[in-house]
Structures are given as structure tokens and as C-alpha cells.
Write a protein that holds these residues in place. Sequence first.
Motif, PDB file in Angstrom:
ATOM      1  N   VAL A 182       3.052  -0.689  -6.155  1.00 13.74           N
ATOM      2  CA  VAL A 182       2.910  -0.786  -4.696  1.00 13.74           C
ATOM      3  C   VAL A 182       4.249  -0.523  -4.015  1.00 13.74           C
ATOM      4  O   VAL A 182       4.341   0.244  -3.050  1.00 13.74           O
ATOM      5  CB  VAL A 182       2.332  -2.167  -4.288  1.00 13.74           C
ATOM      6  CG1 VAL A 182       2.480  -2.417  -2.788  1.00 13.74           C
ATOM      7  CG2 VAL A 182       0.865  -2.269  -4.714  1.00 13.74           C
ATOM      8  N   LYS A 190       4.730   2.748  -1.588  1.00 13.63           N
ATOM      9  CA  LYS A 190       5.063   2.612  -0.159  1.00 13.63           C
ATOM     10  C   LYS A 190       6.216   3.549   0.199  1.00 13.63           C
ATOM     11  O   LYS A 190       6.181   4.236   1.221  1.00 13.63           O
ATOM     12  CB  LYS A 190       5.451   1.169   0.179  1.00 13.63           C
ATOM     13  CG  LYS A 190       4.267   0.246   0.347  1.00 13.63           C
ATOM     14  CD  LYS A 190       4.714  -1.168   0.699  1.00 13.63           C
ATOM     15  CE  LYS A 190       3.493  -2.071   0.881  1.00 13.63           C
ATOM     16  NZ  LYS A 190       3.865  -3.488   1.018  1.00 13.63           N
ATOM     17  N   LYS A 213      -1.260   7.778   0.535  1.00 13.82           N
ATOM     18  CA  LYS A 213      -1.770   6.521   1.096  1.00 13.82           C
ATOM     19  C   LYS A 213      -3.008   6.058   0.337  1.00 13.82           C
ATOM     20  O   LYS A 213      -3.208   4.859   0.156  1.00 13.82           O
ATOM     21  CB  LYS A 213      -2.113   6.697   2.585  1.00 13.82           C
ATOM     22  CG  LYS A 213      -0.907   6.619   3.481  1.00 13.82           C
ATOM     23  CD  LYS A 213      -1.285   6.832   4.944  1.00 13.82           C
ATOM     24  CE  LYS A 213      -0.046   7.084   5.777  1.00 13.82           C
ATOM     25  NZ  LYS A 213      -0.296   7.819   6.998  1.00 13.82           N
ATOM     26  N   ALA A 214      -3.827   6.996  -0.095  1.00  6.09           N
ATOM     27  CA  ALA A 214      -5.036   6.630  -0.852  1.00  6.09           C
ATOM     28  C   ALA A 214      -4.651   5.922  -2.151  1.00  6.09           C
ATOM     29  O   ALA A 214      -5.251   4.906  -2.521  1.00  6.09           O
ATOM     30  CB  ALA A 214      -5.878   7.871  -1.131  1.00  6.09           C
ATOM     31  N   LEU A 223      -1.840   4.329  -2.646  1.00  3.76           N
ATOM     32  CA  LEU A 223      -1.257   3.046  -2.239  1.00  3.76           C
ATOM     33  C   LEU A 223      -2.354   2.005  -2.009  1.00  3.76           C
ATOM     34  O   LEU A 223      -2.249   0.872  -2.478  1.00  3.76           O
ATOM     35  CB  LEU A 223      -0.410   3.214  -0.974  1.00  3.76           C
ATOM     36  CG  LEU A 223       0.192   1.932  -0.393  1.00  3.76           C
ATOM     37  CD1 LEU A 223       1.088   1.227  -1.406  1.00  3.76           C
ATOM     38  CD2 LEU A 223       0.953   2.246   0.888  1.00  3.76           C
ATOM     39  N   GLU A 224      -3.412   2.406  -1.304  1.00  2.25           N
ATOM     40  CA  GLU A 224      -4.515   1.470  -1.044  1.00  2.25           C
ATOM     41  C   GLU A 224      -5.152   1.010  -2.356  1.00  2.25           C
ATOM     42  O   GLU A 224      -5.475  -0.165  -2.511  1.00  2.25           O
ATOM     43  CB  GLU A 224      -5.551   2.123  -0.128  1.00  2.25           C
ATOM     44  CG  GLU A 224      -5.055   2.244   1.303  1.00  2.25           C
ATOM     45  CD  GLU A 224      -5.938   3.122   2.175  1.00  2.25           C
ATOM     46  OE1 GLU A 224      -7.087   3.436   1.777  1.00  2.25           O
ATOM     47  OE2 GLU A 224      -5.470   3.499   3.268  1.00  2.25           O
ATOM     48  N   LYS A 225      -5.319   1.936  -3.293  1.00  2.00           N
ATOM     49  CA  LYS A 225      -5.897   1.583  -4.592  1.00  2.00           C
ATOM     50  C   LYS A 225      -5.014   0.538  -5.292  1.00  2.00           C
ATOM     51  O   LYS A 225      -5.506  -0.478  -5.781  1.00  2.00           O
ATOM     52  CB  LYS A 225      -6.027   2.838  -5.456  1.00  2.00           C
ATOM     53  CG  LYS A 225      -6.498   2.577  -6.868  1.00  2.00           C
ATOM     54  CD  LYS A 225      -6.516   3.856  -7.696  1.00  2.00           C
ATOM     55  CE  LYS A 225      -6.890   3.531  -9.130  1.00  2.00           C
ATOM     56  NZ  LYS A 225      -6.898   4.683 -10.000  1.00  2.00           N
ATOM     57  N   TYR A 226      -3.704   0.789  -5.330  1.00  2.00           N
ATOM     58  CA  TYR A 226      -2.782  -0.128  -5.993  1.00  2.00           C
ATOM     59  C   TYR A 226      -2.782  -1.491  -5.297  1.00  2.00           C
ATOM     60  O   TYR A 226      -2.807  -2.536  -5.941  1.00  2.00           O
ATOM     61  CB  TYR A 226      -1.355   0.430  -6.019  1.00  2.00           C
ATOM     62  CG  TYR A 226      -1.174   1.768  -6.711  1.00  2.00           C
ATOM     63  CD1 TYR A 226      -2.149   2.314  -7.547  1.00  2.00           C
ATOM     64  CD2 TYR A 226      -0.019   2.505  -6.515  1.00  2.00           C
ATOM     65  CE1 TYR A 226      -1.965   3.547  -8.165  1.00  2.00           C
ATOM     66  CE2 TYR A 226       0.178   3.731  -7.138  1.00  2.00           C
ATOM     67  CZ  TYR A 226      -0.805   4.251  -7.951  1.00  2.00           C
ATOM     68  OH  TYR A 226      -0.616   5.464  -8.564  1.00  2.00           O
ATOM     69  N   GLU A 227      -2.762  -1.467  -3.948  1.00  2.00           N
ATOM     70  CA  GLU A 227      -2.740  -2.721  -3.194  1.00  2.00           C
ATOM     71  C   GLU A 227      -4.019  -3.531  -3.423  1.00  2.00           C
ATOM     72  O   GLU A 227      -3.965  -4.754  -3.578  1.00  2.00           O
ATOM     73  CB  GLU A 227      -2.561  -2.440  -1.694  1.00  2.00           C
ATOM     74  CG  GLU A 227      -1.148  -2.030  -1.346  1.00  2.00           C
ATOM     75  CD  GLU A 227      -0.975  -1.623   0.108  1.00  2.00           C
ATOM     76  OE1 GLU A 227       0.150  -1.787   0.619  1.00  2.00           O
ATOM     77  OE2 GLU A 227      -1.935  -1.132   0.741  1.00  2.00           O
ATOM     78  N   ASN A 228      -5.164  -2.841  -3.439  1.00  3.28           N
ATOM     79  CA  ASN A 228      -6.436  -3.531  -3.666  1.00  3.28           C
ATOM     80  C   ASN A 228      -6.474  -4.170  -5.047  1.00  3.28           C
ATOM     81  O   ASN A 228      -6.921  -5.307  -5.201  1.00  3.28           O
ATOM     82  CB  ASN A 228      -7.625  -2.574  -3.501  1.00  3.28           C
ATOM     83  CG  ASN A 228      -7.850  -2.197  -2.038  1.00  3.28           C
ATOM     84  OD1 ASN A 228      -7.418  -2.909  -1.141  1.00  3.28           O
ATOM     85  ND2 ASN A 228      -8.504  -1.077  -1.819  1.00  3.28           N
TER      86      ASN A 228
END
Length: 153
Positions: free
Chosen positions: A119, A123, A138-139, A141-146
Motif C-alpha cells: 500500500v 500510493k 489506483k485500481a 492500490l484499492e485492491k491492496y488497501e481492501n
Amino acid sequence: RINKDWPAALAAIDGLISVDPTAFPYQMQKFTLLLVDMNDPAQAYAFGEKMTQNFWDDAQPLNALAWEVVDNPKVQTRNLDFALKTAQRASELTENKEGAILDTLARVHYEKGDLKEAVKWQKKAVENAPEPMAAELKAALEKYENELANKGG
């Protein structure tokens, strides 16, 4: 139908490398032939180590090596320590300001199971990437954050 005469293929690529030892594309072909087509990780990563020495001060080849290890779906043996070393060096050479290289570094951390580092670096990748690349990053990043949120990190 593919012939699969790997010794002949290696000899041909080695011939091209001998003509121009500084040509990265031929070396990358050999690395992929060893790692993917021949599924000989010991020989592939030994050659990969030589490549990292040859291109230690060149971010793009190092990034390509790391990305091949983590992103090629045909790779059966992923040496993530090798990928991390090459991705870290590529990022260092670009002062951690090259979106595509930061994306590779984040992906290596992700593949190693280190979601916090993935993450953090993703970023930076998004911040340093031009559009439309930033949208793609960003896609990830969202996967990693989720995944990090689901693990309670």
C-alpha cells in the motif's frame, strides 16, 4: 507447433548476446526462455543475477526483470527476493519518483504478502504516475488497501 529445441534456442540467443553484450532485450529473452519456456529457475535466476550486475545502474532493465518475475502468469517459480532486490534498486535509481517502477516495487511487496509495504509504495506510484497510468495504478492500490483492511492491518 513449437519445436522446443531449447539448446538450439539458447545457442541462438547466446550468439546474439555475444554480438552485443550490452543489449538488454537479448538477455531478457534468455531470462524468459530459461524461467518460463524451459522452467529452469536455478539457471534462470543465476543468469538473472548476472543481468542485475550488468545493469545495476540502469533502472529500466532492473524493473523489467522484477516485473517479469511477479507479473508473467507462466512463471512457475517466483524468486521474490530476487524481484525485490531488483525493484528496490530500480526505484532507488529513479529517486522513488517513477510511477511504473514504484508499481513494480509495490507488486513485489504484495506478492511477498507484505500488504502494508504494498500500500505504501502503490500510493507513491499513483502520486508519481501520469494519467492514464495513474488510474490503472489506483485500481491496484484499492485492491491492496481492501486486502489489508480485511486482514485487519
